[in-house]
Design a protein around this motif. Structure first.
Motif, mmCIF file in Angstrom:
data_model
loop_
_atom_site.group_PDB
_atom_site.id
_atom_site.type_symbol
_atom_site.label_atom_id
_atom_site.label_comp_id
_atom_site.label_asym_id
_atom_site.label_seq_id
_atom_site.Cartn_x
_atom_site.Cartn_y
_atom_site.Cartn_z
ATOM 1 N N GLY A 325 0.795 -1.207 0.000
ATOM 2 C CA GLY A 325 0.000 0.000 0.000
ATOM 3 C C GLY A 325 0.836 1.269 0.000
ATOM 4 N N ILE A 326 0.145 2.386 -0.130
ATOM 5 C CA ILE A 326 0.814 3.682 -0.123
ATOM 6 C C ILE A 326 1.525 3.908 1.206
ATOM 7 N N SER A 327 0.893 3.519 2.285
ATOM 8 C CA SER A 327 1.502 3.687 3.605
ATOM 9 C C SER A 327 2.804 2.915 3.720
ATOM 10 N N GLY A 328 2.830 1.682 3.174
ATOM 11 C CA GLY A 328 4.054 0.896 3.208
ATOM 12 C C GLY A 328 5.161 1.516 2.379
ATOM 13 N N ALA A 329 4.804 2.083 1.222
ATOM 14 C CA ALA A 329 5.804 2.741 0.383
ATOM 15 C C ALA A 329 6.395 3.962 1.092
ATOM 16 N N ILE A 330 5.537 4.739 1.749
ATOM 17 C CA ILE A 330 6.024 5.899 2.493
ATOM 18 C C ILE A 330 6.901 5.464 3.656
ATOM 19 N N SER A 331 6.526 4.376 4.310
ATOM 20 C CA SER A 331 7.321 3.870 5.433
ATOM 21 C C SER A 331 8.707 3.429 4.987
ATOM 22 N N ARG A 332 8.768 2.748 3.825
ATOM 23 C CA ARG A 332 10.079 2.315 3.316
ATOM 24 C C ARG A 332 10.937 3.516 2.935
ATOM 25 N N ALA A 333 10.319 4.512 2.312
ATOM 26 C CA ALA A 333 11.065 5.719 1.953
ATOM 27 C C ALA A 333 11.572 6.430 3.190
ATOM 28 N N ALA A 334 10.745 6.498 4.232
ATOM 29 C CA ALA A 334 11.166 7.140 5.476
ATOM 30 C C ALA A 334 12.276 6.350 6.151
ATOM 31 N N SER A 335 12.236 5.019 6.040
ATOM 32 C CA SER A 335 13.291 4.189 6.639
ATOM 33 C C SER A 335 14.633 4.418 5.959
ATOM 34 N N ARG A 336 14.609 4.632 4.631
ATOM 35 C CA ARG A 336 15.868 4.896 3.924
ATOM 36 C C ARG A 336 16.444 6.251 4.329
#
Length: 356
Positions: A325-336
């Motif tokens: 989902g969009i939330s997961g994509a944002i979470s991965r980007a924030a983790s990087r």
């Protein structure tokens, strides 16, 4: 297997890490999105745009309600339209027949829907996967057929109409802004409830039951009680959204209010935004609802069905390229960008298990 540790303890540790709420940088994005929704509601003056915002915020709150059962407890339900309809019809019938204001009628509908959700979960407690999904779909159809045939109570196929007489007591207003305020409050309340569930022990019980029922049972969690409570809360909060829907549109009929399409929409919004997260249903609603409304308005008159084709293609692309989902994509980007805000790498978890 790691020596000196039971399979249940290893499984529960993995569940806790995989289901742990992801806060930090993502929480700032969530706050920014919610603040933007409030600012937009206060600034936008176009009636059509305000109508889209009201629908978006309402569906975001309803998707958050569905997510408690479908995302947190793993109870994928295609029968939530029944709870939605119970809330809408209960408050409307109490208003039209007994003069009970919807401010109180919504809680009566929530109580009835919560009991119905708990009963459905207990009856279908042994069903899993597609069998549970089909049972919820069948339950929703039973409620729809009952509403169509119980004409003396629900009006049957003709439906029920709420008199469009402005009254704060009856939750009928002249302008759209009171409705926008109410649905924003509903969305924020559902978001706060979701965040609270994520941070409590009960939330971790839900995650454990969803990811490994046997492991959860081994450490003393009762999966049936946990899931039943989640479905009851999900059904009750969905019913409240049904009352808000009825008071905004001032008309109900079983074909549209208790339609399987509504249940599918709940699941679709959560899948696109991010299943099992507090921010996912909000992100999903911000994409799905305006997109569907705009495509319907722009293309429905030019070519029959073209807006549905484009809408379906966009949704498929989002699901294919963003499986979490969009939330997961944002979470991965924030983790990087900020490694400390993300979850510990799986390799580190395995190494720590091996060392122990």
């Amino acid at each position: 297997m790691v020596e000196g540790r039971s399979p249940a303890s290893v499984g529960v540790q993995a569940i806790s890490f995989s289901a742990a709420p992801r806060r930090g940088a993502v929480s700032m994005i969530e706050i920014a999105v919610l603040a933007s929704c409030i600012v937009a509601a206060a600034v936008v003056s176009n009636r059509y745009a305000v109508d889209i915002m009201i629908r978006t915020f309402l569906w975001a709150g309803l998707a958050l309600a569905w997510n408690i059962a479908g995302g947190y407890a793993g109870l994928i339900s295609f029968g939530h339209a029944a709870f939605f309809g119970i809330g809408a019809y209960t408050s409307t019938i109490l208003l039209l027949n007994y003069g009970v204001p919807p401010w109180f009628g919504m809680f009566a509908g929530a109580l009835i829907a919560g009991c119905a959700g708990a009963l459905l979960t207990m009856v279908c407690a042994r069903l899993r996967g597609p069998f549970f999904i089909l049972s919820t779909l069948a339950a929703g159809e039973v409620v729809r057929i009952a509403a169509l045939n119980w004409r003396t109570l629900t009006g049957g196929s003709e439906g029920l109409e709420i008199p469009p007489v402005p009254s704060v007591v009856d939750m009928v207003f002249k302008s759209q802004w009171p409705y926008a305020t109410i649905v924003i409050a509903y969305m924020l309340a559902m978001f706060a409830l979701s965040v609270w569930i994520e941070q409590t022990r009960y939330g971790y019980y839900l995650f454990a039951t969803r990811d490994d029922e046997d492991g959860a049972s081994a450490i003393g969690i009762n999966p049936c009680h946990t899931r039943t409570a989640a479905m009851a809360v999900s059904a009750a909060t969905t019913a409240i959204g049904g009352t808000l829907f009825a008071q905004y549109f001032l008309y109900l009929d079983p074909t549209h209010v208790i339609s399987p399409d509504i249940s599918f929409q709940f699941a679709l919004i959560c899948a696109v935004g991010g299943l099992g997260t507090a921010s996912g249903p909000v992100f999903g609603a911000l994409i799905i609802v305006p997109l569907s409304e705009l495509l319907r308005g722009l293309l429905s008159q030019s070519t029959s069905g073209l807006h549905l084709v484009i809408y379906g293609i966009i949704v498929i692309i989002v699901i294919l390229y963003f499986p979490s989902g969009i939330s997961g994509a944002i979470s991965r980007a924030a983790s990087r960008l900020s490694p400390r805000a993300g979850l510990p790498p799986v390799s580190n978890l395995k190494n720590s298990d091996a060392e122990s």
